[in-house]
Scaffold this active site. Structure first.
Site, PDB file in Angstrom:
ATOM      1  N   PRO A 148       0.785  -1.234   0.000  1.00 27.51           N
ATOM      2  CA  PRO A 148       0.000   0.000   0.000  1.00 27.51           C
ATOM      3  C   PRO A 148       0.817   1.284   0.000  1.00 27.51           C
ATOM      4  CG  PRO A 148       0.047  -0.935   2.187  1.00 27.51           C
ATOM      5  CD  PRO A 148       0.730  -1.930   1.301  1.00 27.51           C
ATOM      6  N   ASP A 196       4.451   1.683 -10.924  1.00 32.81           N
ATOM      7  CA  ASP A 196       3.153   2.362 -10.959  1.00 32.81           C
ATOM      8  C   ASP A 196       3.194   3.691 -10.208  1.00 32.81           C
ATOM      9  OD1 ASP A 196       1.891   0.434 -12.424  1.00 32.81           O
ATOM     10  OD2 ASP A 196       0.905  -0.526 -10.723  1.00 32.81           O
ATOM     11  N   LYS A 248      -0.492   4.799 -13.911  1.00 30.33           N
ATOM     12  CA  LYS A 248      -1.827   5.131 -14.388  1.00 30.33           C
ATOM     13  C   LYS A 248      -2.646   5.570 -13.187  1.00 30.33           C
ATOM     14  CE  LYS A 248      -2.918   1.208 -16.484  1.00 30.33           C
ATOM     15  NZ  LYS A 248      -1.754   0.337 -16.433  1.00 30.33           N
ATOM     16  N   GLY A 306       1.537  -1.224  -7.323  1.00 33.46           N
ATOM     17  CA  GLY A 306       0.981  -0.869  -6.031  1.00 33.46           C
ATOM     18  C   GLY A 306       0.064  -1.966  -5.519  1.00 33.46           C
ATOM     19  N   GLY A 307       0.111  -2.225  -4.211  1.00 37.16           N
ATOM     20  CA  GLY A 307      -0.753  -3.247  -3.619  1.00 37.16           C
ATOM     21  C   GLY A 307      -0.310  -4.647  -3.963  1.00 37.16           C
ATOM     22  N   MET A 339     -10.710   2.328  -5.920  1.00 36.96           N
ATOM     23  CA  MET A 339     -10.916   3.378  -6.926  1.00 36.96           C
ATOM     24  C   MET A 339     -12.352   3.883  -6.900  1.00 36.96           C
ATOM     25  SD  MET A 339      -8.584   1.742 -10.005  1.00 36.96           S
ATOM     26  CE  MET A 339      -8.930   0.018  -9.593  1.00 36.96           C
ATOM     27  N   ALA A 367      -3.664   4.996   2.235  1.00 38.42           N
ATOM     28  CA  ALA A 367      -3.516   3.963   3.258  1.00 38.42           C
ATOM     29  C   ALA A 367      -2.053   3.631   3.510  1.00 38.42           C
ATOM     30  CB  ALA A 367      -4.256   2.690   2.827  1.00 38.42           C
TER      31      ALA A 367
END
Length: 261
Positions: A19, A42, A64, A95-96, A178, A207
């Site tokens: 995160p 990202d 993006k 990410g994530g 999102m 987060a």
């Protein structure tokens, strides 16, 4: 094991950056970052994680974000293929978690199409980080036996195509990725599908990052509160009765009175 033993020339690893907090990066992810020749990353990869990239490693932003795409998906696929065929040790930093709303399948298909060797390193997803920050469990015996993960991102401004009746389950926790720009549609559609307007909701921006903000509110107030709270920041929404367990020392709370001020 030496870092370069993890990744051979021509290999491509899709790596979850978590995160944003570098302390939440897996040990394997960090070793892959240090072993790479080139990293495609990202927009949501935290700056502390980018700081872990050695100076000699080439880094390319392919981020993006809603309304701001530096590279389209086809171009990203082509860049990964070209780097692999050039014999580079390639890390695609996402990410994530790569398995969660990350267009991973498309990149895998492109790489498999040229016979590239692919690895996947999972990461902590934003819903887990948001729950941890708020001091709550995504599942809770007798309250929420199921967790549903959805993305509220629509293509070309079209209405969100989701099974609202399935999502409007009061015995479930709904994690919406999102969802900032879709708060009005989420609230309206879930209430029409039968979820009470008083259902607790948690908005988490950034987060796990130092600038993280959390706000507990209600489903029917979500559109109003979102406009004032989330601004243009990466946002995750948790909806369900488990949110009532959130630690209010870690979260602000928007009530009807506060939201209307």
């Amino acid at each position: 094991m030496q870092p370069n033993d993890l990744i051979a020339p021509g290999d491509v690893w899709l790596v979850g950056a978590g995160p944003g907090d570098p302390d939440l990066l897996t040990r394997k992810a960090e070793r892959l970052i240090r072993a790479a020749d080139i990293i495609f990353y990202d927009a949501l990869v935290g700056p502390g994680i980018l700081d872990l990239i050695p100076d000699h490693v080439e880094r390319i932003s392919v981020g993006k974000r809603s309304g701001r795409h530096s590279k389209d998906q086809q171009t990203i696929d082509q860049l990964l293929v070209a780097a692999s065929q050039a014999g580079k040790r390639v890390v695609r930093l996402k990410g994530g978690d790569p398995a969660m709303f990350a267009r991973t399948a498309e990149e895998i298909a492109a790489l498999r199409g040229v016979g590239a060797n692919i690895g996947i390193c999972p990461g902590i997803t934003a819903a887990s980080a948001a729950a941890a920050s708020a001091g709550l469990s995504l599942s809770l015996r007798g309250v929420a036996r199921r967790v549903q993960f959805v993305t509220a991102h629509s293509q070309g401004g079209k209405a969100i195509d989701l099974d609202w009746e399935a999502l409007a389950d009061p015995a479930c926790t709904l994690a919406v990725y999102m969802g900032r720009d879709a708060a009005s549609e989420l609230s309206r559609a879930l209430i029409l599908a039968g979820l009470p307007g008083a259902t607790p909701a948690l908005i988490t921006c950034d987060a796990s990052m130092p600038q993280e903000k959390n706000l507990r509110t209600r489903l029917d107030l979500l559109p109003l509160v979102m406009k004032a709270f989330a601004e243009n920041r990466p946002t995750l929404i948790l909806i369900g009765e488990v949110v009532a367990q959130a630690d209010l020392t870690a979260c602000a709370e928007a009530t009807t009175h506060k939201a209307s001020v």
